[in-house]
Design an enzyme around this catalytic site. Structure first.
Site, PDB file in Angstrom:
ATOM      1  N   ARG A 110      -1.749 -12.525   4.138  1.00  0.00           N
ATOM      2  CA  ARG A 110      -0.913 -11.443   3.868  1.00  0.00           C
ATOM      3  C   ARG A 110       0.547 -12.178   4.558  1.00  0.00           C
ATOM      4  NH1 ARG A 110      -1.459  -6.170   3.786  1.00  0.00           N
ATOM      5  NH2 ARG A 110      -3.855  -6.312   4.052  1.00  0.00           N
ATOM      6  N   ASP A 156       0.898  -1.155   0.048  1.00  0.00           N
ATOM      7  CA  ASP A 156       0.046   0.231   0.157  1.00  0.00           C
ATOM      8  C   ASP A 156       0.664   1.164   0.099  1.00  0.00           C
ATOM      9  OD1 ASP A 156      -2.999  -0.768   0.542  1.00  0.00           O
ATOM     10  OD2 ASP A 156      -1.745  -2.025   1.760  1.00  0.00           O
ATOM     11  N   GLU A 172     -11.363  -0.434  -1.706  1.00  0.00           N
ATOM     12  CA  GLU A 172     -12.333  -1.309  -2.689  1.00  0.00           C
ATOM     13  C   GLU A 172     -13.417   0.086  -3.039  1.00  0.00           C
ATOM     14  OE1 GLU A 172     -12.442  -5.423  -0.232  1.00  0.00           O
ATOM     15  OE2 GLU A 172     -13.679  -3.712   0.381  1.00  0.00           O
ATOM     16  N   HIS A 214     -20.716 -11.169   0.684  1.00  0.00           N
ATOM     17  CA  HIS A 214     -21.291 -12.591   0.695  1.00  0.00           C
ATOM     18  C   HIS A 214     -22.409 -12.958   1.521  1.00  0.00           C
ATOM     19  CE1 HIS A 214     -19.202 -14.134   3.848  1.00  0.00           C
ATOM     20  NE2 HIS A 214     -18.321 -13.541   3.663  1.00  0.00           N
ATOM     21  N   ASP A 251      -7.078  -4.921  10.090  1.00  0.00           N
ATOM     22  CA  ASP A 251      -6.154  -3.844  10.100  1.00  0.00           C
ATOM     23  C   ASP A 251      -5.419  -3.851  11.277  1.00  0.00           C
ATOM     24  OD1 ASP A 251      -6.980  -2.530   7.706  1.00  0.00           O
ATOM     25  OD2 ASP A 251      -8.373  -1.254   8.603  1.00  0.00           O
ATOM     26  N   GLU A 271      -8.224 -12.108  -4.492  1.00  0.00           N
ATOM     27  CA  GLU A 271      -7.380 -12.249  -3.330  1.00  0.00           C
ATOM     28  C   GLU A 271      -8.545 -13.064  -2.342  1.00  0.00           C
ATOM     29  OE1 GLU A 271      -7.395  -8.239  -1.518  1.00  0.00           O
ATOM     30  OE2 GLU A 271      -6.157  -7.228  -3.509  1.00  0.00           O
ATOM     31  N   ASN A 272      -8.014 -13.414  -1.252  1.00  0.00           N
ATOM     32  CA  ASN A 272      -8.503 -14.219  -0.270  1.00  0.00           C
ATOM     33  C   ASN A 272      -9.021 -12.916   0.730  1.00  0.00           C
ATOM     34  OD1 ASN A 272      -5.624 -14.013   0.066  1.00  0.00           O
ATOM     35  ND2 ASN A 272      -5.974 -14.889   2.378  1.00  0.00           N
ATOM     36  N   THR A 315     -12.490 -10.092  -4.157  1.00  0.00           N
ATOM     37  CA  THR A 315     -11.869 -10.661  -2.959  1.00  0.00           C
ATOM     38  C   THR A 315     -13.079 -12.067  -2.610  1.00  0.00           C
ATOM     39  OG1 THR A 315     -13.444  -9.367  -1.423  1.00  0.00           O
ATOM     40  CG2 THR A 315     -11.185  -8.633  -1.908  1.00  0.00           C
TER      41      THR A 315
END
Length: 548
Positions: free
Chosen positions: A489, A127, A259, A376, A175, A456-457, A418
């Site tokens: 990550r 990032d 996003e 989802h 985070d 991505e997961n 994602t």
């Protein structure tokens, strides 16, 4: 110390081993002038000069020939719809660059990158935080920590995906640190709180500037879109010789968590809890003014005074509300009016940002991408409530992802989605989840729009079930396969024995299009990509590679 990977698709070969050794001991206090083009020679068959598009559909902007388009938008890492191999990237820690602007734990980072190269990954993602780079004042940019990282990534023959992160770090899933928006931006917000998203009870969300003021000069004479554009332009100018080489992809942040969505489900202070429906974020004065103007334009002035009054609260379930219940207001003439406006504003925001990014990075050789959230929960209900509050107008009767995919394709941008690792059977029954159904819908939308899809997961996972689901999704016949996958990550747990072995096997499987087998304990192919080799190399660096 060198890790060699004979079967690697790396394009880079070191010209000077001596300089490589010297760079390994680089200091955390190094400063860089404007970076010079890399001193590596490109030898692979799929080099920039030889690479060709093999997509079935290619968007060609009006007035441009296909040949010119191909030259300007050459792929930065090899993949096509006819090539089942999928490059895997790994996200770096959120605090890779410190608040003081330096690379965090450079020795540990060096060891970690060495290990990742040995595992066969294509590269890493980082990032580029607005709150770090431009924190000292408008158009006062500090790229030094990122310059250190780029040189280190290049030294190891890896690629880099850089996220233009215009959002706050902190307050959402995963985070681990706090990086607010630039102080001078927060000062403007304190003077004018309507610069940030607001819910119906008046709560302000400081994660991201409200898209309602995208074209209003509210940031010391510049509009938010101009500020984002200036930031991206500064990045291109600083790293001109690296974009399209070691910097393979630029991901454009377009909302909270990077996003394209509204911050409808904030976790900070317990405001929202899974599987709550979230709340509409349209109550700052700029959004309310836009809604009023839209209502007047269709002769429904009374509809423009406010958002839905019956949409419930963050933690509600759909059936708790009049708006989202089975035959609720969402399916009325008013509901359709509101959702067309609310989702349309989000599309307009993405369109403006991606148009600007394309103009800045066109011809650089780097891919452009944008991220869409995998919301989802309540997917198996008629209203898809959680998707609606986030700005995705996706219901039993309306496809919310095809317009997004078409907008991405208009600009030649990869759609990064994602929740690729999730299975329906893992979700709580009362949440009416279907991550698998959602992923299939997005695959179909991108296929129909001719848009490239990456993944991505959504959550931190190390188990074979999650990795296997990603592999299965990629080789599914229901829609687009993936052009790339970015794993979330890199951290201390990733380098633990079993977790690391799962990652190595996953990388190999994705390279083989999902048809790979478990890695052998012995190397019979000379690939250096087997479990014993990796374990040996990791053992030598485990203390340094395990980032906290």
């Amino acid at each position: 110390m060198e890790l060699t990977l004979n079967s690697s698709s790396s394009l880079i070969k070191r010209k000077d081993a001596k300089s490589s050794r010297n760079q390994e001991s680089s200091s955390n206090n190094m400063t860089f002038a404007k970076m010079k083009p890399p001193t590596y020679q490109f030898q692979a068959k799929n080099s920039v000069k030889e690479m060709k598009f093999t997509h079935e559909k290619t968007f060609t902007p009006e007035g441009e020939t296909l040949e010119k388009w191909e030259k300007l938008h050459v792929l930065s890492y090899p993949h096509s719809k006819n090539d089942a191999s999928v490059p895997v990237f790994v996200m770096l820690p959120l605090d890779t660059v410190t608040m003081s602007g330096h690379l965090n734990k450079p020795r540990a980072m060096n060891a970690s990158l060495m290990a990742l190269k040995g595992a066969g990954v294509e590269g890493v993602m980082v990032d580029a935080w607005w709150g770090l780079v431009e924190k000292d004042g408008p158009m006062n940019y500090n790229w030094e920590g990122y310059a250190e990282l780029i040189q280190m990534v290049q030294k190891h023959g890896l690629k880099l995906q850089v996220v233009m992160s215009f959002h706050q770090c902190g307050g959402n899933v995963g985070d681990s640190c706090s990086i607010p928006l630039p102080p001078w931006v927060l000062e403007e917000i304190s003077k004018n709180p309507d610069l940030v998203y607001t819910d119906k009870s008046g709560r302000r969300n400081p994660e991201y500037i409200s898209l309602g003021c995208d074209s209003v000069p509210v940031l010391r004479g510049r509009t938010p879109i101009q500020v984002y554009s200036d930031f991206m332009r500064s990045f291109r100018e600083r790293f001109e010789g690296y974009i399209g080489g070691v910097i393979a992809e630029i991901q454009v942040g377009m909302g909270p968590c990077g996003e394209l969505r509204y911050p409808s489900y904030p976790e900070s202070n317990g405001t929202w809890r899974f599987p709550g429906i979230g709340e509409f974020q349209c109550y700052d004065k700029y959004m309310k003014s836009s809604l009023q103007a839209y209502a007047e334009s269709i002769g429904k002035t009374n509809w423009g005074t406010s958002g839905p009054h019956d949409a419930g609260e963050y933690k509600n379930l759909p059936e708790d509300t009049e708006f989202f219940r089975r035959d609720g207001t969402w399916n009325s003439e008013y509901g359709k009016f509101f959702m067309e406006w609310y989702s349309g504003k989000l599309l307009e925001h993405g369109d403006q940002l991606l148009s600007s990014a394309k103009g800045i990075f066109q011809g650089s050789g780097a891919k452009l991408s944008g991220k869409v959230a995998g919301i989802h929960w309540h997917y198996n209900t008629r209203s898809h409530a959680a998707e609606l509050t986030a700005g995705y107008y996706n219901t039993r009767n309306h496809d919310g992802y095809l317009p997004i995919a078409k907008m991405f394709n208009k600009h030649g941008v990869v759609l990064n989605f994602t929740c690729m690792e999730m299975k329906d059977g893992e979700q709580p029954e009362h949440a009416n989840c279907s991550p698998e159904g959602l992923v299939k819908q997005v695959q179909n939308a991108t296929r129909q729009a001719g848009t490239e899809l990456a993944g991505e997961n959504a959550l931190e996972r190390y188990d074979s079930s999650a990795f296997g689901q990603v592999v299965a999704t990629n080789r599914s016949d229901s829609g687009n396969g993936l052009t790339a996958f970015t794993y979330l990550r890199m951290n201390k747990r990733l380098f633990e024995g079993q977790n690391w072995q799962q990652l190595v096997e996953f990388v190999k499987n994705m390279k083989e299009g999902g048809h790979g087998r478990r890695l052998s304990k012995e190397d019979t192919t000379g690939s250096d990509l087997y479990v014993g080799f990796v374990k040996g190399k990791i053992a030598e660096n485990v203390e340094e590679a395990a980032l906290v």
